[in-house]
Design a protein around this motif. Structure first.
Motif, mmCIF file in Angstrom:
data_model
loop_
_atom_site.group_PDB
_atom_site.id
_atom_site.type_symbol
_atom_site.label_atom_id
_atom_site.label_comp_id
_atom_site.label_asym_id
_atom_site.label_seq_id
_atom_site.Cartn_x
_atom_site.Cartn_y
_atom_site.Cartn_z
ATOM 1 N N THR A 1 0.944 -1.111 0.057
ATOM 2 C CA THR A 1 0.095 -0.047 -0.066
ATOM 3 C C THR A 1 0.944 1.224 0.126
ATOM 4 O O THR A 1 0.375 2.119 -0.467
ATOM 5 N N TYR A 2 2.088 1.035 0.648
ATOM 6 C CA TYR A 2 3.034 2.347 0.691
ATOM 7 C C TYR A 2 4.255 1.880 0.352
ATOM 8 O O TYR A 2 5.263 1.698 0.856
ATOM 9 N N PRO A 3 4.385 1.731 -1.247
ATOM 10 C CA PRO A 3 5.694 1.206 -1.719
ATOM 11 C C PRO A 3 6.956 1.925 -1.301
ATOM 12 O O PRO A 3 8.027 1.221 -1.582
ATOM 13 N N ASN A 4 6.829 3.202 -1.257
ATOM 14 C CA ASN A 4 7.920 3.899 -1.155
ATOM 15 C C ASN A 4 8.556 3.631 0.278
ATOM 16 O O ASN A 4 9.700 4.045 0.596
ATOM 17 N N TYR A 5 7.916 3.113 1.078
ATOM 18 C CA TYR A 5 8.337 2.865 2.695
ATOM 19 C C TYR A 5 8.323 1.378 2.741
ATOM 20 O O TYR A 5 8.426 0.847 3.933
ATOM 21 N N ALA A 6 8.338 0.364 1.757
ATOM 22 C CA ALA A 6 8.236 -0.899 1.860
ATOM 23 C C ALA A 6 9.409 -1.474 2.747
ATOM 24 O O ALA A 6 9.131 -2.429 3.651
ATOM 25 N N ALA A 7 10.572 -1.169 2.553
ATOM 26 C CA ALA A 7 11.721 -1.703 3.062
ATOM 27 C C ALA A 7 11.456 -1.518 4.500
ATOM 28 O O ALA A 7 11.905 -2.472 5.393
ATOM 29 N N GLU A 8 11.374 -0.258 5.088
ATOM 30 C CA GLU A 8 11.098 0.039 6.341
ATOM 31 C C GLU A 8 9.931 -0.536 6.981
ATOM 32 O O GLU A 8 9.984 -0.997 8.117
ATOM 33 N N ILE A 9 8.819 -0.683 6.402
ATOM 34 C CA ILE A 9 7.584 -1.251 6.808
ATOM 35 C C ILE A 9 7.740 -2.871 7.293
ATOM 36 O O ILE A 9 7.501 -3.255 8.375
ATOM 37 N N GLU A 10 8.523 -3.366 6.028
ATOM 38 C CA GLU A 10 8.876 -4.797 6.503
ATOM 39 C C GLU A 10 9.540 -5.178 7.548
ATOM 40 O O GLU A 10 9.795 -6.384 7.988
ATOM 41 N N THR A 11 10.287 -4.141 8.194
ATOM 42 C CA THR A 11 11.328 -4.578 9.411
ATOM 43 C C THR A 11 10.583 -4.212 10.805
ATOM 44 O O THR A 11 11.286 -4.549 11.755
#
Length: 80
Positions: free
Chosen positions: A38-48
């Motif tokens: 939903t927020y691909p610009n922050y995907a790396a941060e969200i997944e952690t």
């Protein structure tokens, strides 16, 4: 739609609270993947992020959600 509270830099970058369509039964990793999509610009941060439901941290078990549950994404923090 389930409301999800965001903390730290995610709250500043996106919003303090978002609403995302989630199934009522979901695993932590799938919840994070849906929010990241939903927020691909922050995907790396969200997944952690750590996930908390009703102020209890969730491990890898399946989560049962209702619209009244408090869901939170808490990014890892470091300090010194």
């Amino acid at each position: 739609m389930i409301p999800i509270k965001l903390f730290a830099y995610l709250a500043e970058a996106i919003a303090p609270e978002i609403s995302v369509a989630l199934p009522t039964e979901i695993k932590k990793e799938d919840l994070l993947a849906i929010v990241a999509k939903t927020y691909p610009n922050y995907a790396a941060e969200i997944e952690t992020c750590s996930v908390a439901v009703n102020q209890n941290f969730v491990q890898d078990e399946t989560i049962s959600l209702t619209k009244t549950d408090e869901v939170a994404l808490i990014p890892p923090v470091s300090g010194g």
